[in-house]
Design a protein around this motif. Structure first.
Motif, PDB file in Angstrom:
ATOM      1  N   LEU A   2       0.809  -1.104   0.001  1.00 37.21           N
ATOM      2  CA  LEU A   2      -0.077  -0.162   0.170  1.00 37.21           C
ATOM      3  C   LEU A   2       1.030   1.281  -0.066  1.00 37.21           C
ATOM      4  O   LEU A   2       0.761   2.254  -0.598  1.00 37.21           O
ATOM      5  CB  LEU A   2      -0.993   0.043   1.113  1.00 37.21           C
ATOM      6  N   ALA A   3       2.049   1.363   0.928  1.00 42.50           N
ATOM      7  CA  ALA A   3       2.935   2.362   0.843  1.00 42.50           C
ATOM      8  C   ALA A   3       3.409   2.456  -0.556  1.00 42.50           C
ATOM      9  O   ALA A   3       3.717   3.696  -1.036  1.00 42.50           O
ATOM     10  CB  ALA A   3       3.817   2.182   1.972  1.00 42.50           C
ATOM     11  N   ALA A   4       4.042   1.627  -1.086  1.00 43.02           N
ATOM     12  CA  ALA A   4       4.513   1.539  -2.618  1.00 43.02           C
ATOM     13  C   ALA A   4       3.708   2.036  -3.578  1.00 43.02           C
ATOM     14  O   ALA A   4       3.920   2.674  -4.453  1.00 43.02           O
ATOM     15  CB  ALA A   4       5.163   0.235  -2.954  1.00 43.02           C
ATOM     16  N   ASP A   5       2.423   1.640  -3.474  1.00 39.38           N
ATOM     17  CA  ASP A   5       1.309   2.068  -4.284  1.00 39.38           C
ATOM     18  C   ASP A   5       0.980   3.623  -4.191  1.00 39.38           C
ATOM     19  O   ASP A   5       1.119   4.095  -5.125  1.00 39.38           O
ATOM     20  CB  ASP A   5       0.094   1.195  -3.986  1.00 39.38           C
ATOM     21  N   ARG A   6       1.092   4.116  -3.109  1.00 36.62           N
ATOM     22  CA  ARG A   6       1.151   5.398  -2.897  1.00 36.62           C
ATOM     23  C   ARG A   6       2.313   6.228  -3.464  1.00 36.62           C
ATOM     24  O   ARG A   6       1.994   7.229  -4.212  1.00 36.62           O
ATOM     25  CB  ARG A   6       0.702   6.017  -1.541  1.00 36.62           C
ATOM     26  N   ALA A   7       3.485   5.643  -3.333  1.00 31.66           N
ATOM     27  CA  ALA A   7       4.581   6.229  -3.967  1.00 31.66           C
ATOM     28  C   ALA A   7       4.573   6.301  -5.595  1.00 31.66           C
ATOM     29  O   ALA A   7       4.751   7.290  -6.135  1.00 31.66           O
ATOM     30  CB  ALA A   7       5.933   5.728  -3.530  1.00 31.66           C
ATOM     31  N   ALA A   8       4.161   5.010  -5.876  1.00 30.13           N
ATOM     32  CA  ALA A   8       3.690   5.135  -7.221  1.00 30.13           C
ATOM     33  C   ALA A   8       2.898   5.927  -8.042  1.00 30.13           C
ATOM     34  O   ALA A   8       3.029   6.698  -8.795  1.00 30.13           O
ATOM     35  CB  ALA A   8       3.602   3.539  -7.758  1.00 30.13           C
ATOM     36  N   ARG A   9       1.666   6.109  -7.217  1.00 29.07           N
ATOM     37  CA  ARG A   9       0.589   7.095  -7.792  1.00 29.07           C
ATOM     38  C   ARG A   9       1.200   8.450  -7.640  1.00 29.07           C
ATOM     39  O   ARG A   9       0.811   9.223  -8.575  1.00 29.07           O
ATOM     40  CB  ARG A   9      -0.607   6.825  -6.785  1.00 29.07           C
ATOM     41  N   ASN A  10       1.997   8.835  -6.809  1.00 29.08           N
ATOM     42  CA  ASN A  10       2.737  10.347  -6.806  1.00 29.08           C
ATOM     43  C   ASN A  10       3.853  10.526  -7.541  1.00 29.08           C
ATOM     44  O   ASN A  10       4.265  11.352  -7.548  1.00 29.08           O
ATOM     45  CB  ASN A  10       2.839  10.596  -5.240  1.00 29.08           C
ATOM     46  N   ARG A  31       8.825   5.129 -17.210  1.00 26.13           N
ATOM     47  CA  ARG A  31       7.971   4.166 -18.004  1.00 26.13           C
ATOM     48  C   ARG A  31       6.946   3.389 -16.883  1.00 26.13           C
ATOM     49  O   ARG A  31       5.695   3.463 -17.542  1.00 26.13           O
ATOM     50  CB  ARG A  31       8.628   3.228 -18.747  1.00 26.13           C
ATOM     51  N   PHE A  32       7.418   3.226 -15.831  1.00 25.58           N
ATOM     52  CA  PHE A  32       6.207   2.412 -14.991  1.00 25.58           C
ATOM     53  C   PHE A  32       5.180   3.507 -14.641  1.00 25.58           C
ATOM     54  O   PHE A  32       4.146   3.112 -14.529  1.00 25.58           O
ATOM     55  CB  PHE A  32       7.079   1.978 -13.897  1.00 25.58           C
ATOM     56  N   THR A  33       5.787   4.551 -14.223  1.00 25.52           N
ATOM     57  CA  THR A  33       4.856   5.676 -13.394  1.00 25.52           C
ATOM     58  C   THR A  33       4.072   6.138 -14.555  1.00 25.52           C
ATOM     59  O   THR A  33       2.712   6.683 -14.136  1.00 25.52           O
ATOM     60  CB  THR A  33       5.511   6.610 -12.805  1.00 25.52           C
ATOM     61  N   ALA A  34       4.344   6.335 -15.798  1.00 24.20           N
ATOM     62  CA  ALA A  34       3.581   6.870 -16.858  1.00 24.20           C
ATOM     63  C   ALA A  34       2.271   5.904 -17.341  1.00 24.20           C
ATOM     64  O   ALA A  34       1.231   6.414 -17.820  1.00 24.20           O
ATOM     65  CB  ALA A  34       4.301   7.080 -18.387  1.00 24.20           C
ATOM     66  N   ARG A  35       2.474   4.655 -16.784  1.00 23.82           N
ATOM     67  CA  ARG A  35       1.221   3.952 -17.268  1.00 23.82           C
ATOM     68  C   ARG A  35       0.477   3.328 -16.105  1.00 23.82           C
ATOM     69  O   ARG A  35      -0.385   2.301 -16.235  1.00 23.82           O
ATOM     70  CB  ARG A  35       1.656   2.460 -18.081  1.00 23.82           C
ATOM     71  N   TYR A  36       1.283   3.846 -14.903  1.00 19.62           N
ATOM     72  CA  TYR A  36       0.617   3.060 -13.611  1.00 19.62           C
ATOM     73  C   TYR A  36      -0.811   3.084 -13.252  1.00 19.62           C
ATOM     74  O   TYR A  36      -1.383   4.297 -13.655  1.00 19.62           O
ATOM     75  CB  TYR A  36       1.472   3.340 -12.455  1.00 19.62           C
ATOM     76  N   ARG A  37      -1.354   2.416 -12.931  1.00 24.11           N
ATOM     77  CA  ARG A  37      -2.738   2.319 -12.374  1.00 24.11           C
ATOM     78  C   ARG A  37      -2.755   1.489 -11.232  1.00 24.11           C
ATOM     79  O   ARG A  37      -2.463   0.313 -11.242  1.00 24.11           O
ATOM     80  CB  ARG A  37      -3.654   2.117 -13.527  1.00 24.11           C
ATOM     81  N   SER A  38      -3.100   2.222 -10.050  1.00 24.57           N
ATOM     82  CA  SER A  38      -3.354   1.388  -8.815  1.00 24.57           C
ATOM     83  C   SER A  38      -4.294   0.118  -8.982  1.00 24.57           C
ATOM     84  O   SER A  38      -5.285   0.266  -9.229  1.00 24.57           O
ATOM     85  CB  SER A  38      -3.866   2.289  -7.566  1.00 24.57           C
ATOM     86  N   PRO A  39      -3.729  -1.009  -8.533  1.00 21.24           N
ATOM     87  CA  PRO A  39      -4.454  -2.347  -8.664  1.00 21.24           C
ATOM     88  C   PRO A  39      -5.559  -2.225  -7.649  1.00 21.24           C
ATOM     89  O   PRO A  39      -6.485  -2.856  -7.857  1.00 21.24           O
ATOM     90  CB  PRO A  39      -3.449  -3.310  -8.598  1.00 21.24           C
ATOM     91  N   PHE A  40      -5.333  -1.507  -6.939  1.00 27.03           N
ATOM     92  CA  PHE A  40      -6.080  -1.516  -5.561  1.00 27.03           C
ATOM     93  C   PHE A  40      -7.505  -0.761  -5.835  1.00 27.03           C
ATOM     94  O   PHE A  40      -8.672  -0.817  -5.411  1.00 27.03           O
ATOM     95  CB  PHE A  40      -5.699  -0.867  -4.277  1.00 27.03           C
ATOM     96  N   GLU A  41      -7.354   0.293  -6.842  1.00 19.37           N
ATOM     97  CA  GLU A  41      -8.764   0.906  -7.437  1.00 19.37           C
ATOM     98  C   GLU A  41      -9.609  -0.196  -7.903  1.00 19.37           C
ATOM     99  O   GLU A  41     -10.967   0.023  -7.937  1.00 19.37           O
ATOM    100  CB  GLU A  41      -8.344   1.865  -8.379  1.00 19.37           C
ATOM    101  N   ASP A  42      -9.294  -1.286  -8.256  1.00 22.52           N
ATOM    102  CA  ASP A  42     -10.324  -2.126  -9.065  1.00 22.52           C
ATOM    103  C   ASP A  42     -10.463  -3.502  -8.302  1.00 22.52           C
ATOM    104  O   ASP A  42     -11.094  -4.456  -8.603  1.00 22.52           O
ATOM    105  CB  ASP A  42      -9.964  -2.538 -10.505  1.00 22.52           C
TER     106      ASP A  42
END
Length: 744
Positions: A269-277, A498-509
């Protein structure tokens, strides 16, 4: 080294965060009960879908601090610590209050007998006592928000210490305060240079000494903003600090030294927050080997976890894993300060053809894209570089052009190419005045471009003025000392964007309510038991996963009738709740084409089962599926992350090649396809030696259905193994030929 202005980073950060539908500061103090409107959403298994971000502002910048156990007695360890804490408090503008039951003053400051006697409510209490438990209970009454416990002798020492740590953790939970430690140190109170600007590195370490190399980056002009030495993590853990730092506008990257993870879900969850930001997290995670894992557990008392799962989970959520502290330094520094790449092409530019060729080989092997420059660009470069030298990439200037006006022309021409995002110049050793002029030209060019310029200064001395003053004095050039560290950092830099440009949090779905499949599956579960193959396949059917036509029979005559219904040729297999690997026991017969073979096979299978004393629920008569790629798909339980999904080459190859990829649910189709690309045997799915391409879409669908099963049955399913899953030619689907399921 590289850098944009602090103000630019803040603007970019706010734009990134607003694009995610959040405000830059969404921190909520995790000890406070959320209102109904602020309740954290849960997935179908009751696990949170958002990181709980503690508000640590008053921890790092308290207005008032109590030092419990303060001393000024000569030669006492607490005296030295107290002195350092006083100096730190003066730097951050905090009021400091010594606390000791027998002292009237400490270093000329009024000393209080207990925290209850303090003249004000304090934000932070630093505990210089051997047993922090009684003090925690006392602090709870005074509403102190944070405490730091240095004491050791807890979970890192064994079972007795672990029990003591759990008592401490329980007291912290009751108190409402947040605790750093125990078994931590003074790193949170280090001095950070205030004269450095640009994006900063925030540092998290579970072993304080391992953060020293990153902290000393300040001497090279790299800004550090925070250091969180988490110790045994009885309360606050690395994940809390990742979540907090990911919301800080001044933080350009987060550097971590991790020996273990307290809770896998919190980490994701913490890594997801960092990736989204868009905030990169770079981590050294020890425990790759059995020896490393034992050492990590003995030092911090936490689970290390299966390293293959840890590694996969980090990749899945964009955490950049590096092996050494030198790589942690260089990669975190580059990611903190480099601007977004405009292209992924890397050009190698050098004085020496040998140097350029050597570096290019290493870079290409590491997966960096070295585009061949266009003929027009090569012709342009040959205005200043002799015709006989190669300028296609790598670019060899032969040496002499760097000593005059031509050197800068060459650099500018390379940077002007739209396919080029990174220019790397390896300088294997000082060769003044050429190397001095080259270094200055690179620094000057970096000030006029948004593209990344990297230099490897190969001199073992490192005292040269071109290195110490020119290169390290630049906030726009990334300077390295080794080829390997440069390649690692540049690969991470391009990969992160490249990762952050296409990242969508898997927790959203992630599913939040059980599916109809779950209700069907629950009726099939047998707590604490292994299901028979027949029952395991019913479980797969409940989730829409295709299995062969088959019937379970209990007589030879019924087997013959079933074969006629299923269609020859058939496979016959013993089915029972204690059967795992049936082939080894001779409990599988394939390619049966007549009624007499069916009767003989039935008799032989039941005789073997009686001889081996294996109880059966019957004999399966199955459709024979021959043409396809054998894969394995399964679910296992990881101590840290819970249910995980694995896909790999199946049949006997799974035990021979161990070619598999792992993900932690939830994940989407993109990650399912990425798992397949990671397999060494991925080419088999594309069709080799005249074989048709396999139905990859059907395989992906099975993986996604299995992860749904893992999410919904996570507390009830210990293990699931589909082996083989026969992936048929494109457009024909995938069939689970065998399955094993163990209930929790």
């Amino acid at each position: 080294m590289l850098g944009s202005t602090h103000g630019t980073l803040t603007t970019d950060f706010r734009a990134r965060v607003e694009a995610c539908g959040e405000t830059p500061r969404t921190a909520v103090h995790s000890s406070a009960a959320p209102s109904a409107d602020d309740a954290v959403p849960m997935d179908v298994s009751g696990r949170p879908l958002q990181a709980d971000v503690p508000d640590l502002d008053r921890f790092f910048r308290p207005e008032s601090v109590a030092v419990v156990g303060a001393s000024d007695a000569d030669g006492r360890p607490n005296a030295g610590i107290t002195r350092r804490l006083i100096a730190w408090a003066e730097r951050v503008g905090a009021r400091i209050h010594p606390v000791h039951p027998t002292r009237r003053t400490v270093f000329g400051r009024t000393c209080y007998a207990s925290v209850a006697d303090l003249p004000e409510q304090v934000d932070l209490a630093v505990l210089l006592v051997a047993d922090p438990l009684p003090v925690i209970e006392e602090l709870a009454e005074t509403k102190v928000r944070f405490a730091v416990a240095f004491a050791s002798g807890f979970a890192e020492t064994g079972d007795e210490g672990a029990a003591a740590q759990e008592r401490l953790a329980a007291a912290v939970r009751r108190s409402g305060l947040r605790l750093l430690g125990p078994n931590t140190n003074l790193n949170a109170f280090e001095e950070f240079r205030e004269d450095l600007d640009g994006p900063a590195i925030a540092l998290i370490t579970q072993s304080g000494h391992q953060g020293r190399p990153v902290h000393t980056l300040q001497e090279l002009g790299i800004r550090l903003s925070h250091w969180a030495p988490t110790g045994n993590e009885a309360d606050l853990e690395a994940s809390d600090f990742i979540s907090y730092f990911a919301e800080r506008p001044e933080v350009g990257s987060i550097a971590c030294y991790l020996e273990g993870l307290k809770d896998g879900r919190s980490f994701l969850l913490a890594a997801d927050r960092a990736a989204r930001n868009g905030v990169p997290v770079v981590a050294v995670k020890v425990g790759r080997t059995e020896t490393g894992a034992r050492m990590a557990a003995s030092h911090t008392g936490k689970l290390t976890g299966a390293d293959t799962v840890v590694d996969a989970a980090m990749r899945q959520f964009g955490v950049i894993r590096v092996d050494g502290l030198d790589e942690l330094q260089d990669t975190a520094a580059l990611l903190a300060r480099a601007r977004t790449p405009q292209a992924d092409g890397v050009v190698v530019y050098s004085i020496s053809g040998g140097t350029g060729a050597h570096f290019s080989d290493l870079a290409s092997e590491a997966g960096l894209h070295l585009p061949t420059l266009s003929q027009a660009k090569q012709d342009e470069l040959h205005q200043w570089i002799p015709e006989y030298l190669n300028v296609a990439n790598p670019v060899d200037n032969g040496g002499h052009p760097v000593g005059d006006w031509r050197g800068r022309k060459i650099i500018d021409a390379i940077l002007a190419d739209p396919s080029v995002g990174v220019l790397i110049c390896p300088i294997t050793g000082p060769f003044p005045p050429m190397s001095d002029r080259l270094a200055q030209d690179l620094v000057d060019a970096a000030e006029r471009t948004d593209k990344l310029i990297c230099v490897i200064w190969g001199s073992p001395v490192g005292t040269e003025d071109a290195y110490r003053t020119t290169l390290l004095g630049s906030s726009r050039v990334a300077t390295f000392r080794t080829f390997g560290n440069c390649i690692t950092a540049v690969r991470a830099y391009l990969g992160h964007h490249r990762f952050t440009a296409r990242y969508r949090s898997p927790f959203e779905d992630a599913p939040r309510t059980p599916s109809p499949s779950y209700r069907k599956a629950q009726a099939l579960m047998r707590p604490g038991q292994q299901l028979s193959e027949h029952a395991a396949k019913q479980l797969l059917r409940a989730y829409g996963i295709r299995v062969p036509r088959e019937q379970l029979v209990t007589s030879a005559a019924a087997a013959v009738r079933a074969a006629g219904l299923v269609g020859y040729p058939v496979v016959m297999k013993a089915s029972g709740p204690q059967l795992g690997h049936k082939t080894e026991l001779g409990l599988v017969k394939i390619g049966l084409t007549s009624a007499s073979q069916i009767r003989d096979a039935y008799r032989e299978l039941t005789d073997i089962a009686r001889y081996e004393n294996v109880p059966l629920d019957g004999i399966l008569v199955c459709q024979m599926v021959e043409r396809g790629v054998e894969m394995v798909v399964g679910v296992t339980q990881d101590d840290l992350f819970g249910p995980t999904v694995t896909v790999g080459l199946g049949g006997v190859l799974v035990e021979v090649l161990h070619d598999a990829a792992v993900r932690v649910p939830p994940f989407g189709e993109d990650q399912a396809r990425a798992m397949l690309r990671e397999l060494r045997g991925h080419a088999l799915l594309e069709g080799v030696r005249g074989a048709p391409p396999a139905d990859v879409d059907a395989l992906v669908e099975v993986v996604l259905r299995i992860q749904r099963m893992a999410l919904e049955l996570g507390d009830e399913l210990s293990e699931l193994d589909i082996n083989p899953l026969m992936v048929l030619p494109r457009g024909q689907g995938a069939v689970a030929l065998d399955a094993l399921a163990i209930c929790r």
